[in-house]
Design an enzyme around this catalytic site. Structure first.
Site, PDB file in Angstrom:
ATOM      1  N   MET A  13     -31.769 -30.248  13.100  1.00 47.87           N
ATOM      2  CA  MET A  13     -32.202 -30.258  11.706  1.00 47.87           C
ATOM      3  C   MET A  13     -33.730 -30.322  11.644  1.00 47.87           C
ATOM      4  SD  MET A  13     -29.366 -30.219   9.940  1.00 47.87           S
ATOM      5  CE  MET A  13     -29.397 -31.071   8.368  1.00 47.87           C
ATOM      6  N   CYS A  14     -34.246 -30.416  10.446  1.00 44.40           N
ATOM      7  CA  CYS A  14     -35.697 -30.356  10.270  1.00 44.40           C
ATOM      8  C   CYS A  14     -36.078 -31.299   9.134  1.00 44.40           C
ATOM      9  CB  CYS A  14     -36.116 -28.940   9.902  1.00 44.40           C
ATOM     10  SG  CYS A  14     -35.383 -27.682  10.944  1.00 44.40           S
ATOM     11  N   GLU A  15     -37.351 -31.336   8.830  1.00 39.27           N
ATOM     12  CA  GLU A  15     -37.779 -32.067   7.642  1.00 39.27           C
ATOM     13  C   GLU A  15     -38.716 -31.220   6.800  1.00 39.27           C
ATOM     14  OE1 GLU A  15     -38.564 -36.166   7.464  1.00 39.27           O
ATOM     15  OE2 GLU A  15     -37.395 -36.654   9.259  1.00 39.27           O
ATOM     16  N   ASN A  69     -34.328 -26.800   5.326  1.00 38.25           N
ATOM     17  CA  ASN A  69     -33.801 -27.863   6.176  1.00 38.25           C
ATOM     18  C   ASN A  69     -32.286 -27.739   6.142  1.00 38.25           C
ATOM     19  OD1 ASN A  69     -32.735 -30.972   5.097  1.00 38.25           O
ATOM     20  ND2 ASN A  69     -33.075 -30.572   7.260  1.00 38.25           N
TER      21      ASN A  69
END
Lengths: 260, 260
Positions: free
Chosen positions: A1-3, A108
């Protein structure tokens, strides 16, 4: 995942404080070490800084910190790769020109088995995120022959987001330099800072700021993020399916699509 | 007017030496103080650095010098504004995505009363240069429905250049990350560096390099510029109407359009 990191302000504002916190999550206080990027609108222009290195180790990130740029709209992203190898073309945010404006997008989440129809815009890299961005712009182009008010775009954008969400997780930020659109599928928080301003302390770095000292009473600045970036402030979570449209730091309109 | 810098190489190569010379012409040894930009291809990705400040005073230029990036294709530009005010959207090089590749363009010259038909790509800024770039890509899109060999693009590109030249001065560099195309209407010079490598000294800064020491015998690097950047080397001028296509440092094909 990411932000994700987004900012909408009514005066050119420096995002350095929030950027500093986010960058720590890129390999230090967070696992998002597979590249990062941040785009600053400057009038109709867009400055894009990206790196495939973890943001905590990135020389380009150091430059951005040494060289604070003031902007009314910012979109930032730190990446933990899932679909698409670690390279520049797979690094958010993504940019395309549409109707003489720079449109910028960051995502995201992840979309499984996602194959939108080919249209005018093609992805350069291999990410599901860039595919979704291109598909979104292709839908906008199909729906309108030229520039339209952001409010008229909402039905097209939210319908697209609702569909993408069926393929997985889809939290995103999108802007054309005039407005900032957000969609929350699982995680997105916001805070609007306006007078009376108070102090805030980053969660991820030993840095505090007294916004009172660096603002004027008329300033309005909203920051959107995947997770709270500060102590001493109350961040508001967006509901699943919640979308919002921001201009000059204020929410112009917001809503929520039906649950799946 | 402005100055162009282009590089095509068969191995990722650092353009720092040429960049250093060119930057001096941005307000020091040359009058091109109205902004600058340089684009480095990194695989299919593109890193773009730009500033509206004179390159000799630019912090971003200092970063690029501190942080040498190796690339097989580079397009750089320093600007002396004629059409279009000094701002980020009027700063070369310009970039658009076409068929899943980043196309990058820079122009030296000026086109009078230039109003190409509107097409898919719209300019974001006010320059004749970006108008020409968008028109060029619109012509390519009209001529082909998907990616084609560079050689097949040449007739479309050279016909466009021939037309633009009728409206003024049109020296340009164009790339999609695979090849580099150049057109000379008034001023463009080239040099190809290959074994046996020798030393060179910048004309615009007190800097020398012994290419022997920083290359391998197989390296081939071509640099294109508006004017010679070095002493101790022989630069070749392009004829008016001369076009060339470069890949991996070598000229693949070249020609010349008829005089007006």
């Amino acid at each position: 995942m990411c932000e994700l990191l987004g900012m909408s302000a009514n005066v050119p504002t420096d995002i350095l404080f929030s950027f500093t916190g986010l960058m720590q999550r890129g390999g230090n206080t967070g696992p998002h070490k597979d590249g990062w990027g941040i785009a600053f609108y400057e009038g109709r222009g867009l400055r894009l800084f990206q790196d495939t290195k973890a943001s905590v180790d990135s020389e380009v990130a150091q430059l951005v910190r040494r060289y604070p740029i003031k902007s009314e709209i910012v979109i930032g992203h730190i990446r933990q790769a899932n679909i698409g190898r670690i390279c520049l073309v797979n690094t958010h945010p993504f940019v395309r020109e549409l109707w003489g404006s720079n449109w910028c997008f960051a995502h995201n989440g992840q979309l499984a088995d996602f194959h939108p129809p080919k249209g005018f815009y093609w992805p350069v890299g291999d990410t599901d995120s860039e595919k979704a961005f291109c598909d979104m712009l292709n839908r906008v182009r199909e729906a309108f022959s030229g520039p339209v008010e952001a409010e008229r775009l909402i039905p097209v954008l939210t319908r697209a987001c609702a569909e993408y969400r069926k393929s997985g997780v889809f939290n995103c930020l999108l802007s054309n330099g005039d407005w900032l659109f957000s969609f929350c599928s699982t995680k997105l928080v916001e805070i609007t800072r306006k007078a009376p301003f108070g102090p805030a302390r980053l969660k991820d770095a030993d840095m505090s700021v007294d916004f009172q000292a660096v603002t004027t009473p008329d300033d309005v600045v909203t920051v959107l993020a995947t997770e709270d970036l500060t102590h001493d402030e109350t961040w508001t979570s967006h509901p699943s399916g919640g979308w919002s449209l921001w201009r000059h730091g204020e929410c112009v309109v917001r809503g929520q699509i039906e649950e799946q």
